[in-house]
Structures are given as C-alpha cells and as structure tokens.
Design an enzyme around this catalytic site. Structure first.
Site: not given
Length: 396
Positions: A103, A144-145, A150, A280, A350-351, A375, A395
């Site tokens: 990011s 973005t606020e 969206s 394992r 992996l439990g 995004e 939309f």
C-alpha cells in the site's frame, strides 16, 4: 514420446509453469524486490503489525526508491519507466511480505505520483516527482471522506476562490501515508467541478492525525486529513483535469496493482500451509498425507494459479495499451476475493497456529479484509462489470 525424466521439475507453487511466460527482465525485477523484502521487511513485519508501527518508514521509503519501485511504471522525472507487468510483479512480491508495504508503494506511485504525472503542471512534476521517486518525499492521496466512500461525487470537501488563491476546507479519511506525507493530492468540490490540489503538508491549516485501533493494515500509516482554511496559490490546482475523471483514473492505476498484490498474500499463505502440513504430525503421519488436507492445498493452488494468470494477462494488455477499466475491476473483484478465501483455508490447515503471528496467515487474512473494500468495494466492481455486460447502469 517424451520421457517424464526429460520434463522440468514440478514446482509446487508454480504448478503450471507460469514462470515460462516471464521475460528475463521481469524475473530480475521480481528477484530484486523479493530480496529487498527478505532483508528489510520479512524479519520485522510481524512485530510492526503487532505494535501497529512501521519502524523508520522514511528509511524504508528511501530503500524502495533506491530500487526504483516508487512510481516505477511512470516515465521521466527520475521514475524508472518499467512496464506494467514489472510493476505488477513488484506488487505481488511486496504484498507477499505485507499488504501495508504494498500500500505504501501503491499510494506513492499509482495515486499521488500518478496524479501529478498525469494531471499536474510541469512545475508540479519538477518539484515533486524526482523527490518522490527517490523516497525523499512521501505522498498521500485524499479522496475518501468520513461519510463518503463509494460515491466520491458527493464529497463535502470544498475549495473556494479567494482572490488569486484557493481556500480548502474539509476532511478526508482512511488516508495511507497521511501523517508521514510531505505532499497530499487532495480532491475537492469547486464551482468548476471536482478538482485536485497539490498540498504541501506544512501548509497552515493542514493536519493529519493518525488513525489508531486498526485490526487490519497495521503495518501501514493510516490517517485522517483535516483541512481548515488551507490557503493555496492558484498554481496548486492540477491544471489538466476537471471532474471525477481525475481521481478515478488514479484509482484504476492502484487497482491494477491490487490485482497482482493480492496474489502475493495468497502465495505467502499457501506456502505457509504447504510447509506446515508437511511438518505437522497427526495420527502418526504428516497432515499433508490426508486426503482432505490435500484437497485444501490443491484448491488453494488452483485459485492462486488462475489469479496469477489473470493478473499476467491484464498486465500484458496494459503494456499493449488495450486494458479497459472494467477489466481491472474484474481482476480486482476476483483476485482479492480468492486471495481472502485462500488465507482463510490456509488458516484451517494451520489449526490454532493459524492465528499466531509466528506465521503470516492471520496477518494476511486481516489485511485482505481492508483490500477487499478499498479502491472499490465488491459491490461497486460487480456493478461496473455488470454494466459493461448488460449496458444497464445499476448503481442507484
């Protein structure tokens, strides 16, 4: 008839031989990024995630810049000018270490730098891009606020003219790099429509308090941007664009990186599950020897392989100049969804150890919960592809 002994070895994490489709330069970029992550990120990232702090983020940015990763797909102004596919492979390797590190690079290069490179004045480019490419200056992207995600057309941040200046007031939320940034590209409503502004973060009235208490993207700086009477000269406005076309073009660049990056998180989790299952011991033999575990491993690898093939195909289209935004939406929609499912399945292999930061799986799983919605949410990308298929906008 070719004998099996003459065939290349089967690679568990590349079962169909996708590497054969990559050029030597692409493999070299991938190897360089993988090496940097192994040295600079992997030994520390679980601790960063647990503490919610990336140590020496500026030093890390400079190392990423020295390798040419910041704005790497842009031309000129100190940028590396690499291909879209090379950028995608870099994103995959970065996110195999952590979504937060990818990011940092995505926001720097595909949002802040791209906005200046594509829509800025020559003065903007000369002032900021070389320093941002080297990592000397860090950028963020304010769209973005707090109440607007969206539907960016409903943003409340406003820029008004005052003589020859602009004055900005408003709030932006969930901004990666915000509190460490030297420059913010901020989008605001004006009497001329939505416009972008290049805002040095030292400008009076600008502040970027860091957002705390996250359970996702903890190895990433996330902030609010507060603009209280931020006065800027007329030259601060991006001159080459009006309306939402500006910010949406930047988001499309970042989404392309996510198509690739999400597969990095998937690969890391798949590799952890495969290794753990082989070590394992239960009921007298490795867990990987049981049919249900093998089914999980194979299903994860199927979706990972298809996701990488999709990313590579979109990368080739982008390099050829034929990639459509709807195709990026389809890639983001599929690859993040499947990456998240791979992480969840790996967690079951992996439990109880799957929830420990001794392994990367729960960290990737938590991070992808954010990647799933930033995004562009699942719903929005679904409707983008749906409109492209049917010709009907759904939309509203």
């Amino acid at each position: 008839m070719m004998r099996t002994s003459n065939l290349p070895a089967f690679e568990p994490l590349d079962p169909v031989g996708i590497d054969d489709l990559l050029t030597p330069d692409e493999k070299a970029v991938r190897a360089s990024v993988r090496h940097l992550c192994a040295e600079r990120v992997d030994p520390f990232v679980a601790d960063w995630f647990e503490r919610g702090v990336v140590d020496d983020v500026r030093g890390l940015a400079e190392e990423l810049g020295a390798l040419g990763l910041l704005g790497m797909h842009l031309e000129g102004y100190g940028c590396a000018g690499m291909s879209a596919t090379e950028y995608g492979l870099a994103c995959l390797e970065l996110e195999a270490s952590d979504s937060g590190i990818r990011s940092l690079v995505s926001v720097q290069g595909s949002l802040a730098m791209y906005a200046i490179w594509r829509w800025g004045s020559e003065e903007h480019k000369l002032e900021w891009l070389p320093r941002m490419a080297s990592g000397e200056a860090i950028g963020c992207f304010g769209l973005t606020e707090p109440d607007i995600g969206s539907d960016p057309g409903s943003m409340r941040t406003r820029a008004r003219r005052d003589g020859s200046d602009w004055v900005l007031d408003g709030r932006k939320m969930w901004i990666t790099n915000g509190s460490v940034a030297d420059v913010a590209v901020v989008w605001a409503q004006t009497d001329e429509g939505v416009r972008g502004f290049v805002v040095p973060t030292t400008t009076p009235g600008f502040s970027a308090p860091e957002i705390k208490h996250k359970q996702s993207l903890r190895a990433s700086v996330t902030s609010e941007l507060v603009l209280d009477g931020v006065r800027l000269p007329d030259a601060a406005a991006l001159p080459e664009v009006r309306g939402l076309r500006g910010p949406l073009s930047c988001l499309n660049e970042a989404r392309f990186g996510i198509v690739w990056g999400s597969m990095g998180a998937a690969r890391s989790s798949l590799a952890a599950a495969l290794s753990y299952a082989g070590e394992r011991i239960q009921f007298g033999r490795p867990v990987s020897g049981f049919q249900l575990t093998q089914q999980k491993l194979v299903e994860m690898n199927l979706e990972y392989t298809k996701g990488v093939l999709l990313a590579l195909h979109l990368g080739r289209r982008k390099d050829a100049g034929t990639l459509r935004p709807e195709q990026v939406s389809l890639g983001k929609l599929n690859n993040v969804r499947e990456a998240l499912e791979i992480c969840r399945t790996a967690r079951t292999v992996l439990g109880a150890n799957g929830i420990s930061l001794e392994y990367p799986v729960i960290r990737h799983m938590n991070n992808l919960e954010s990647v799933l919605t930033y995004e562009g949410t699942v719903e929005m990308h679904t409707l983008v592809v749906g409109q492209a298929m049917t010709g009907q906008a759904a939309f509203r």
